[in-house]
Design a protein around this motif. Structure first.
Motif, mmCIF file in Angstrom:
data_model
loop_
_atom_site.group_PDB
_atom_site.id
_atom_site.type_symbol
_atom_site.label_atom_id
_atom_site.label_comp_id
_atom_site.label_asym_id
_atom_site.label_seq_id
_atom_site.Cartn_x
_atom_site.Cartn_y
_atom_site.Cartn_z
ATOM 1 N N ASN A 234 1.061 -1.509 -0.037
ATOM 2 C CA ASN A 234 0.348 0.019 -0.025
ATOM 3 C C ASN A 234 0.880 1.196 0.113
ATOM 4 N N PHE A 235 2.246 0.706 -0.302
ATOM 5 C CA PHE A 235 2.805 2.135 -1.168
ATOM 6 C C PHE A 235 2.262 2.670 -2.509
ATOM 7 N N THR A 236 3.139 4.399 -3.032
ATOM 8 C CA THR A 236 3.500 4.044 -4.052
ATOM 9 C C THR A 236 4.933 5.272 -3.576
ATOM 10 N N ILE A 237 5.825 5.568 -4.561
ATOM 11 C CA ILE A 237 6.798 6.180 -4.645
ATOM 12 C C ILE A 237 6.878 7.253 -5.189
ATOM 13 N N LYS A 337 11.804 5.583 8.486
ATOM 14 C CA LYS A 337 11.366 3.823 8.528
ATOM 15 C C LYS A 337 12.070 4.001 6.643
ATOM 16 N N PHE A 338 12.566 2.594 6.390
ATOM 17 C CA PHE A 338 13.198 2.312 5.532
ATOM 18 C C PHE A 338 12.578 1.188 4.354
ATOM 19 N N TYR A 339 12.664 1.155 3.072
ATOM 20 C CA TYR A 339 12.012 -0.054 1.760
ATOM 21 C C TYR A 339 13.204 -0.686 1.538
ATOM 22 N N VAL A 340 14.235 -1.815 1.775
ATOM 23 C CA VAL A 340 15.069 -2.433 1.677
ATOM 24 C C VAL A 340 15.343 -3.195 0.568
ATOM 25 N N ASN A 408 23.378 -6.920 -4.897
ATOM 26 C CA ASN A 408 22.628 -4.968 -5.149
ATOM 27 C C ASN A 408 21.642 -5.080 -3.960
ATOM 28 N N SER A 409 21.616 -3.521 -4.425
ATOM 29 C CA SER A 409 20.498 -3.164 -3.128
ATOM 30 C C SER A 409 20.910 -1.667 -2.771
ATOM 31 N N LYS A 410 19.782 -1.877 -2.365
ATOM 32 C CA LYS A 410 19.044 0.223 -3.055
ATOM 33 C C LYS A 410 17.616 0.153 -1.449
ATOM 34 N N ILE A 411 18.010 1.835 -1.042
ATOM 35 C CA ILE A 411 17.035 1.567 -0.254
ATOM 36 C C ILE A 411 16.159 2.915 -0.810
ATOM 37 N N ILE A 412 15.136 2.717 0.336
ATOM 38 C CA ILE A 412 13.936 4.224 -0.264
ATOM 39 C C ILE A 412 12.990 4.721 0.782
ATOM 40 N N ARG A 413 13.135 5.939 0.980
ATOM 41 C CA ARG A 413 12.797 6.228 3.009
ATOM 42 C C ARG A 413 11.503 6.257 2.857
ATOM 43 N N ILE A 414 10.894 5.975 3.631
ATOM 44 C CA ILE A 414 9.217 6.112 4.320
ATOM 45 C C ILE A 414 8.851 6.872 4.681
ATOM 46 N N GLU A 415 8.099 7.876 4.134
ATOM 47 C CA GLU A 415 7.509 9.277 4.963
ATOM 48 C C GLU A 415 5.617 9.070 4.958
ATOM 49 N N ASP A 416 5.671 9.446 6.960
ATOM 50 C CA ASP A 416 4.845 9.313 7.130
ATOM 51 C C ASP A 416 4.141 11.146 7.041
#
Ligand code: HSE
Length: 417
Positions: A234-237, A337-340, A408-416
């Motif tokens: 239930n997230f979008t980027i 909070k991170f998406y990894v 391989n790795s990647k992170i996207i930070r989660i914003e409330d």
């Protein structure tokens, strides 16, 4: 009443869009006259009729104009042009966020000294009301956070990628539509949004403009696959720029985030920009609208022309207190909070290695999902973390990169919001 005489500097997409609007016969503009245009070359898209054309843009300053509209873009030549105009007693309107971010303090001081105005509504969110609204209409509020999708090109790309389009195709479409900067790198690498949030931060928190050494990341590494994984939870980027008052200073950053799909900004598609202001009196307050393109930018420029034509005595906007230097907090100390996303070899012990590395850095998992094997035989792991200090996440990822099992790795930070 004498007509207000306008000189336009620049003759690209935005300038010709403004010209077309001002000359469309709308009687709202009947008290204004375009006296001259500073254009290094003709633009096949627009015929300026009998308006005087000056090939040296600096010659516009020497003309009998009341307002110079700077639409040449870039930083140093624009700064020189604006300075000359202000010193010659002309008001200036600009859509140039880069020059305001880098030299706004000096230019506003120069405007004050010469008893003229410098307005820049369309520097942020193009025509969607932001600058004068923040400086005037929200002035009774204490603002604690400004979080915005401030780049139309980026939102156009991301929202089309979400529907399955390719990054390269949509970037080209954004350029064809006139949303992107002449150098679109500034859009996609987060710099354009960073300039805009720097300006909003100074206005919201009544400080000088921040120096550019805050965290800036673009959307170049976002892949279609990330949207699919995000949607599962239930997230979008989106690309978000944030200025937030925290203990001891201001959090300032411009980077991709995951947003709850039901949050106010998540549903804004295409070239739309949107901002949430967290305030004491109004609570969360939102603006949203077209954030790039010739018509939208013309709307912001014309709102500045209106403000100037109405007020000779009072400044049409409140400028921040530049003597109040902003203290920008160290990004590495912030908590997210991170998406990894990790691509790992399909071998025993890999999950244990990752768990141990993350545990060593106090990173706790909220959810972990192993996806189907990729064509190259590796396995994607998607991890959502609990709140984690940025520097701990960076060190953990560096540690994992030393292991051949982690490809391989990647992170996207989660914003409330
Ligand atoms: N290139 C900018 C954008 C134009 O895409 O938002 C408006 O500032």
């Amino acid at each position: 009443m004498a007509k207000l005489k306008i000189g336009i500097c620049g003759w690209g997409n935005v300038a010709t869009g403004l010209y077309e609007q001002l000359t469309n016969g709308n009687e709202l503009y009947s008290d204004w006259e375009i006296s001259c245009i500073g254009a290094r070359r003709d633009n096949p898209r627009c015929n300026p009729g009998s308006v005087k054309i000056l090939r040296d843009i600096f010659d516009v300053v020497k003309e009998d104009v009341d307002i110079l509209i700077e639409l040449i873009g870039g930083v140093e030549t624009a700064r020189d042009l604006i300075s000359e105009a202000l010193n010659s007693g002309k008001h200036v309107v600009t859509a140039n966020k880069a020059v305001i971010f880098e030299h706004g303090e000096e230019l506003i001081k120069l405007a004050r000294k010469n008893n003229v105005r410098l307005l820049f509504e369309s520097a942020v969110c193009a025509g969607t009301p932001t600058i004068k609204m923040l400086s005037n209409d929200l002035s009774a509020n204490k603002i604690s956070k400004v979080a915005g999708m401030l780049n139309g090109t980026t939102n156009f790309i991301l929202s089309n990628m979400q529907e399955g389009a390719s990054y390269a195709d949509v970037l080209k479409e954004a350029q064809d539509n006139g949303y992107a900067e002449p150098d679109p790198t500034l859009d996609v690498n987060g710099t354009d949004a960073a300039h805009k949030i720097g300006i909003l931060s100074a206005l919201a928190f009544n400080t000088g403009l921040p120096s550019p050494e805050f965290y800036i990341e673009g959307i170049e590494e976002i892949k279609s696959q990330d949207f699919i994984y995000a949607e599962d939870f239930n997230f979008t980027i989106k690309h978000l720029a944030v200025a937030k008052l925290s203990t001891g200073g201001i959090e300032l950053r411009s980077h991709p985030v995951m947003l709850d799909i039901n949050s106010s900004l998540a549903g804004l598609k295409g070239v739309r920009n949107g901002i949430q202001f967290d305030t004491d009196l109004l609570g969360a307050f939102h603006v949203a609208g077209s954030g790039a393109g010739r018509e939208s930018t013309a709307s912001g420029l014309i709102s500045d022309l209106h403000a100037l034509s109405k007020s000779n005595e009072v400044s049409p906007m409140n400028y921040p207190d530049f003597s109040n230097k902003p203290n920008i907090l160290n990004f590495n100390d912030l908590t997210f909070k991170f998406y990894v996303y990790l691509e790992v070899k399909d071998e025993p012990g890999v999950l244990a290695l990752i768990s141990k590395t993350f545990a060593d850095h106090n990173i706790s998992f909220d959810k972990v999902i192993q996806k189907d094997q990729l064509q190259n035989g590796s396995v994607p792991l998607v991890i959502f973390t609990d709140p984690t200090i940025e520097s701990e996440m960076q060190i953990a990822l560096e540690g994992l990169a030393d292991h051949p099992e982690v490809l391989n790795s990647k992170i996207i930070r989660i914003e409330d919001l």
